[in-house]
Design a protein around this motif. Structure first.
Motif, mmCIF file in Angstrom:
data_model
loop_
_atom_site.group_PDB
_atom_site.id
_atom_site.type_symbol
_atom_site.label_atom_id
_atom_site.label_comp_id
_atom_site.label_asym_id
_atom_site.label_seq_id
_atom_site.Cartn_x
_atom_site.Cartn_y
_atom_site.Cartn_z
ATOM 1 N N THR A 1 -4.351 -6.891 -25.282
ATOM 2 C CA THR A 1 -4.032 -5.893 -26.300
ATOM 3 C C THR A 1 -2.631 -6.129 -26.864
ATOM 4 O O THR A 1 -2.417 -6.082 -28.085
ATOM 5 C CB THR A 1 -4.120 -4.474 -25.717
ATOM 6 O OG1 THR A 1 -5.464 -4.221 -25.294
ATOM 7 C CG2 THR A 1 -3.719 -3.429 -26.753
ATOM 8 N N MET A 2 -1.680 -6.402 -25.989
ATOM 9 C CA MET A 2 -0.311 -6.643 -26.450
ATOM 10 C C MET A 2 -0.229 -7.932 -27.258
ATOM 11 O O MET A 2 0.408 -7.970 -28.322
ATOM 12 C CB MET A 2 0.639 -6.697 -25.252
ATOM 13 C CG MET A 2 0.769 -5.380 -24.516
ATOM 14 S SD MET A 2 2.008 -5.399 -23.197
ATOM 15 C CE MET A 2 3.513 -5.221 -24.154
ATOM 16 N N SER B 1 -1.903 -7.401 -30.631
ATOM 17 C CA SER B 1 -1.114 -6.506 -31.479
ATOM 18 C C SER B 1 0.063 -7.242 -32.108
ATOM 19 O O SER B 1 0.373 -7.050 -33.288
ATOM 20 C CB SER B 1 -0.609 -5.319 -30.657
ATOM 21 O OG SER B 1 -1.693 -4.553 -30.160
ATOM 22 N N PHE C 1 -1.260 -9.596 -34.777
ATOM 23 C CA PHE C 1 -1.682 -8.812 -35.950
ATOM 24 C C PHE C 1 -0.464 -8.374 -36.759
ATOM 25 O O PHE C 1 -0.447 -8.451 -37.988
ATOM 26 C CB PHE C 1 -2.495 -7.602 -35.509
ATOM 27 C CG PHE C 1 -3.023 -6.772 -36.650
ATOM 28 C CD1 PHE C 1 -3.991 -7.274 -37.495
ATOM 29 C CD2 PHE C 1 -2.544 -5.494 -36.871
ATOM 30 C CE1 PHE C 1 -4.480 -6.521 -38.556
ATOM 31 C CE2 PHE C 1 -3.022 -4.734 -37.919
ATOM 32 C CZ PHE C 1 -3.983 -5.236 -38.772
ATOM 33 N N ALA C 2 0.576 -7.911 -36.065
ATOM 34 C CA ALA C 2 1.795 -7.466 -36.746
ATOM 35 C C ALA C 2 2.453 -8.621 -37.493
ATOM 36 O O ALA C 2 2.939 -8.466 -38.620
ATOM 37 C CB ALA C 2 2.763 -6.866 -35.736
ATOM 38 N N SER D 1 0.212 -9.557 -40.597
ATOM 39 C CA SER D 1 0.082 -8.522 -41.617
ATOM 40 C C SER D 1 1.367 -8.339 -42.412
ATOM 41 O O SER D 1 1.329 -7.875 -43.564
ATOM 42 C CB SER D 1 -0.289 -7.180 -40.974
ATOM 43 O OG SER D 1 0.808 -6.660 -40.238
ATOM 44 N N PRO E 1 6.081 -1.759 -38.534
ATOM 45 C CA PRO E 1 5.370 -1.204 -37.371
ATOM 46 C C PRO E 1 4.885 0.233 -37.581
ATOM 47 O O PRO E 1 3.792 0.596 -37.132
ATOM 48 C CB PRO E 1 6.427 -1.270 -36.262
ATOM 49 C CG PRO E 1 7.284 -2.409 -36.642
ATOM 50 C CD PRO E 1 7.365 -2.382 -38.137
ATOM 51 N N LEU F 1 1.727 0.090 -39.542
ATOM 52 C CA LEU F 1 0.610 -0.344 -38.696
ATOM 53 C C LEU F 1 0.140 0.795 -37.800
ATOM 54 O O LEU F 1 -1.069 0.992 -37.616
ATOM 55 C CB LEU F 1 1.048 -1.534 -37.841
ATOM 56 C CG LEU F 1 1.342 -2.840 -38.580
ATOM 57 C CD1 LEU F 1 1.943 -3.861 -37.624
ATOM 58 C CD2 LEU F 1 0.076 -3.395 -39.217
ATOM 59 N N ARG F 2 1.095 1.530 -37.243
ATOM 60 C CA ARG F 2 0.734 2.648 -36.363
ATOM 61 C C ARG F 2 -0.031 3.716 -37.139
ATOM 62 O O ARG F 2 -1.037 4.255 -36.657
ATOM 63 C CB ARG F 2 2.010 3.242 -35.749
ATOM 64 C CG ARG F 2 1.775 4.455 -34.870
ATOM 65 C CD ARG F 2 3.031 4.861 -34.141
ATOM 66 N NE ARG F 2 4.144 5.096 -35.030
ATOM 67 C CZ ARG F 2 4.327 6.225 -35.732
ATOM 68 N NH1 ARG F 2 3.442 7.207 -35.649
ATOM 69 N NH2 ARG F 2 5.380 6.362 -36.518
ATOM 70 N N VAL G 1 -3.818 3.143 -37.780
ATOM 71 C CA VAL G 1 -4.811 3.309 -36.716
ATOM 72 C C VAL G 1 -4.752 4.683 -36.057
ATOM 73 O O VAL G 1 -5.437 4.937 -35.069
ATOM 74 C CB VAL G 1 -4.613 2.225 -35.626
ATOM 75 C CG1 VAL G 1 -4.836 0.842 -36.209
ATOM 76 C CG2 VAL G 1 -3.213 2.308 -34.999
ATOM 77 N N ARG H 1 -5.178 8.516 -30.451
ATOM 78 C CA ARG H 1 -3.884 7.885 -30.707
ATOM 79 C C ARG H 1 -2.823 8.916 -31.054
ATOM 80 O O ARG H 1 -1.673 8.806 -30.618
ATOM 81 C CB ARG H 1 -4.034 6.847 -31.820
ATOM 82 C CG ARG H 1 -4.965 5.686 -31.459
ATOM 83 C CD ARG H 1 -5.148 4.742 -32.640
ATOM 84 N NE ARG H 1 -6.026 3.641 -32.326
ATOM 85 C CZ ARG H 1 -7.352 3.672 -32.434
ATOM 86 N NH1 ARG H 1 -7.949 4.800 -32.823
ATOM 87 N NH2 ARG H 1 -8.084 2.611 -32.138
#
Length: 283
Positions: free
Chosen positions: A220-221, A224, A227-228, A231, A235, A238-239, A242, A249
């Motif tokens: 997951t880390m 992520s 992806f960051a 993209s 941040p 991005l947060r 989702v 979340r």
């Protein structure tokens, strides 16, 4: 094997202190064919460690710091890399006094020690300060670096090539930024590892086995971060992408904010920065 990079064809590196980070640099230089083993030497007080590095990489190892530096003093394009713990810096600088040519290039990856101090004690105006981080050990690090004005353009190019052995390099304009990078990127993996550990423990608390929780957290880390990077979004953006109103979340974020996660991280970074500055004043 000879170097395939013209910038480093005639450069000789000697590492003063051959611990984990110095070995990472040696391994990276050879793995990427930036130099040949005959272009590298180093010093270490323990005979067993010297033998280990000689057998593993084919480099020349010496017990004396001064002898290691003098070994490349007259070599074309030589550079002395100081890679010791901050607490040993004073002793190492005493050892090296008189062993560095006036126009010799010195590269320090020691936290806290200033360019002015190194230049004054070693008698050379060409000094580079660099701060790598733990992922450098696998060639995936980032190293912030700066240098004195006396370092020539072709020497700066060589420093860049050297640091690519550890991953990416980032030149910063002021020396204070090296202490800043010490607290952010160099100490940064520690923050990540702690978050990693906490999330894994949380997964175990929920009922996953530790191996399953660890795999879920690591992937997951990693995903992520990738992806960051791809993209190119902030941040926070991005947060928000989702986070659904009233969802899982949003609930998790509420508790992280309530627990002052941002403040704790900010204070940790600043504390590490102050410690880096203090190390330079005490050692």
């Amino acid at each position: 094997m000879g170097s395939e990079n013209k910038e480093l064809n005639d450069v000789h590196f000697t590492f003063i202190g051959c611990g984990v980070m110095a070995e990472s640099m040696i391994a990276g230089l050879l793995r990427k064919n930036l130099v040949g083993a005959e272009q590298i030497s180093g010093s270490h007080p323990r005979a067993a460690r010297r033998r280990e590095l000689e057998e593993k990489y084919g480099v020349r190892m010496l017990e004396s710091n001064a002898e290691a530096a003098e070994n490349v003093r007259d070599a074309t394009g030589s550079a002395v890399i100081i890679a010791v713990k901050p607490q040993r810096m004073s002793r190492v600088l005493r050892d090296l006094k008189g062993s560095i040519a006036h126009d010799g290039l010195v590269i320090s990856i020691v936290a806290g020690s200033s360019i002015q101090r190194i230049s004054s004690e070693l008698g050379t105006e060409r000094v580079v300060r660099a701060m790598p981080n733990t992922p450098s050990q696998i060639g995936a690090g980032i190293t912030a670096w700066t240098c004195s004005d006396s370092v020539l353009d072709h020497e700066r190019d060589r420093v860049k090539q050297l640091l690519t052995a550890l991953g990416k390099e980032l030149y910063v304009e002021t020396e204070n930024m090296i202490d800043m990078a010490t607290s952010l990127s160099a100490t940064g993996p520690t923050y990540i590892f702690m978050v990693m550990e906490a999330l894994t423990d949380a997964g175990v608390h929920l009922g996953f086995s530790r191996d399953m929780a660890k795999e879920l957290v690591l992937e997951t880390m990693l995903g992520s971060v990738k992806f960051a990077m791809e993209s190119h979004k902030h941040p926070a953006e991005l947060r928000n992408m989702v986070t659904s109103p009233g969802g899982t979340r949003a609930e998790a974020i509420y508790h992280m904010e309530k627990g002052t996660l941002r403040t704790v991280l900010s204070k940790a970074v600043y504390a590490a920065y102050r410690r880096a500055v203090d190390l330079g004043q005490k050692n």
